[in-house]
Design a protein around this motif. Structure first.
Motif, PDB file in Angstrom:
ATOM      1  N   UNK A  60      43.218  42.469  48.129  1.00  0.00           N
ATOM      2  CA  UNK A  60      41.791  42.767  46.772  1.00  0.00           C
ATOM      3  C   UNK A  60      43.219  42.327  45.738  1.00  0.00           C
ATOM      4  N   UNK A  61      41.746  41.651  45.430  1.00  0.00           N
ATOM      5  CA  UNK A  61      42.914  40.882  43.939  1.00  0.00           C
ATOM      6  C   UNK A  61      42.600  41.967  43.105  1.00  0.00           C
ATOM      7  N   UNK A  62      42.874  42.445  41.230  1.00  0.00           N
ATOM      8  CA  UNK A  62      42.616  43.512  40.611  1.00  0.00           C
ATOM      9  C   UNK A  62      41.191  43.413  40.213  1.00  0.00           C
ATOM     10  N   UNK A  63      40.873  44.537  40.041  1.00  0.00           N
ATOM     11  CA  UNK A  63      39.456  44.128  39.052  1.00  0.00           C
ATOM     12  C   UNK A  63      39.491  45.864  38.710  1.00  0.00           C
ATOM     13  N   UNK A  64      37.999  45.983  37.608  1.00  0.00           N
ATOM     14  CA  UNK A  64      37.790  46.796  36.971  1.00  0.00           C
ATOM     15  C   UNK A  64      36.466  47.162  36.624  1.00  0.00           C
ATOM     16  N   UNK A  65      35.842  47.408  37.500  1.00  0.00           N
ATOM     17  CA  UNK A  65      34.127  47.365  36.792  1.00  0.00           C
ATOM     18  C   UNK A  65      33.773  48.720  36.941  1.00  0.00           C
ATOM     19  N   UNK A  72      35.224  54.609  36.527  1.00  0.00           N
ATOM     20  CA  UNK A  72      35.928  53.246  36.289  1.00  0.00           C
ATOM     21  C   UNK A  72      36.293  52.732  37.673  1.00  0.00           C
ATOM     22  N   UNK A  73      35.607  52.135  38.768  1.00  0.00           N
ATOM     23  CA  UNK A  73      35.700  51.744  40.008  1.00  0.00           C
ATOM     24  C   UNK A  73      37.560  50.464  40.013  1.00  0.00           C
ATOM     25  N   UNK A  74      38.225  50.287  40.689  1.00  0.00           N
ATOM     26  CA  UNK A  74      39.083  49.606  40.668  1.00  0.00           C
ATOM     27  C   UNK A  74      39.418  49.313  41.843  1.00  0.00           C
ATOM     28  N   UNK A 135      28.224  49.465  40.326  1.00  0.00           N
ATOM     29  CA  UNK A 135      28.380  48.793  39.692  1.00  0.00           C
ATOM     30  C   UNK A 135      27.992  47.070  39.336  1.00  0.00           C
ATOM     31  N   UNK A 136      27.980  46.315  37.771  1.00  0.00           N
ATOM     32  CA  UNK A 136      27.919  45.505  38.217  1.00  0.00           C
ATOM     33  C   UNK A 136      28.761  44.666  38.261  1.00  0.00           C
ATOM     34  N   UNK A 137      28.193  43.558  38.497  1.00  0.00           N
ATOM     35  CA  UNK A 137      28.789  42.691  38.482  1.00  0.00           C
ATOM     36  C   UNK A 137      28.318  41.214  38.112  1.00  0.00           C
ATOM     37  N   UNK A 138      29.196  40.085  38.140  1.00  0.00           N
ATOM     38  CA  UNK A 138      28.926  38.862  38.228  1.00  0.00           C
ATOM     39  C   UNK A 138      29.122  38.304  38.451  1.00  0.00           C
TER      40      UNK A 138
END
Length: 184
Positions: A60-65, A72-74, A135-138
């Motif tokens: 899994x790569x880095x992300x933040x939502x 905050x979900x990371x 959380x929202x994603x695009x």
């Protein structure tokens, strides 16, 4: 002269109906098939890497939502053993996945759901899944990229040790005994 126009009109109508019939047949076949692996025959178990529609084996790569209530979900939230879903509140298949998640949310361990859509969609999904972080994603965003470039929905992913272990378009695709089979 009128008979020529009548023949042309009837011919165009027949061709249009044939085209429409073939198009619907192709769409139905694509919708019924959980994966598209070349050379995989009916009833044969396929390689998970080819059919899971996710990057099985990839870290899994880095992300933040951020969830609607500000959490905050990371990457760290999904690094252990977790189930991650990508859905839209408006697609029919996603509604089925959301129903499955709603019934099994307390049995899945850590559950994180990313919604493609607007804030109201995220809020509606969060209300249905109180045990999940929603959380929202695009599509094309950093969250989708972190999971191997999710470019459509629904997608359901099992993450183990920070790596994508299994995935598919329905919750049952995460079961170890599930075998992908292509429709005939």
């Amino acid at each position: 002269m009128t008979w020529i126009l009548t023949v042309v009109a009837i011919t165009a109508f027949v061709i249009s109906v044939l085209n429409l019939t073939l198009t619907f047949a192709i769409v139905r076949r694509m919708r019924d098939s959980p994966g598209t692996s070349a050379g995989a025959g009916h009833g044969h178990q396929r390689d998970d890497h080819a059919v899971s529609l996710v990057a099985v084996g990839s870290p899994i790569g880095p992300f933040r939502a951020t969830t609607p209530d500000g959490v905050v979900v990371t990457t760290e939230h999904v690094a252990a053993d977790s189930v991650v879903a990508f859905v839209s509140a408006n697609c029919e298949t996603c509604k089925q996945v959301l129903e499955q998640l709603e019934h099994r949310q307390h049995d899945l361990g850590t559950l994180v759901v990313f919604v493609f859509g607007v804030e109201a969609d995220v809020d509606a999904v969060a209300a249905r899944l109180p045990a999940a972080r929603v959380a929202m994603a695009s599509i094309g965003g950093d969250v989708a990229a972190a999971f191997g470039g999710i470019d459509s929905y629904p997608r359901v992913i099992r993450v183990t040790g920070g790596v994508i272990a299994r995935g598919g378009i329905a919750l049952e695709h995460l079961d170890k005994d599930y075998q992908f089979a292509q429709s005939a």
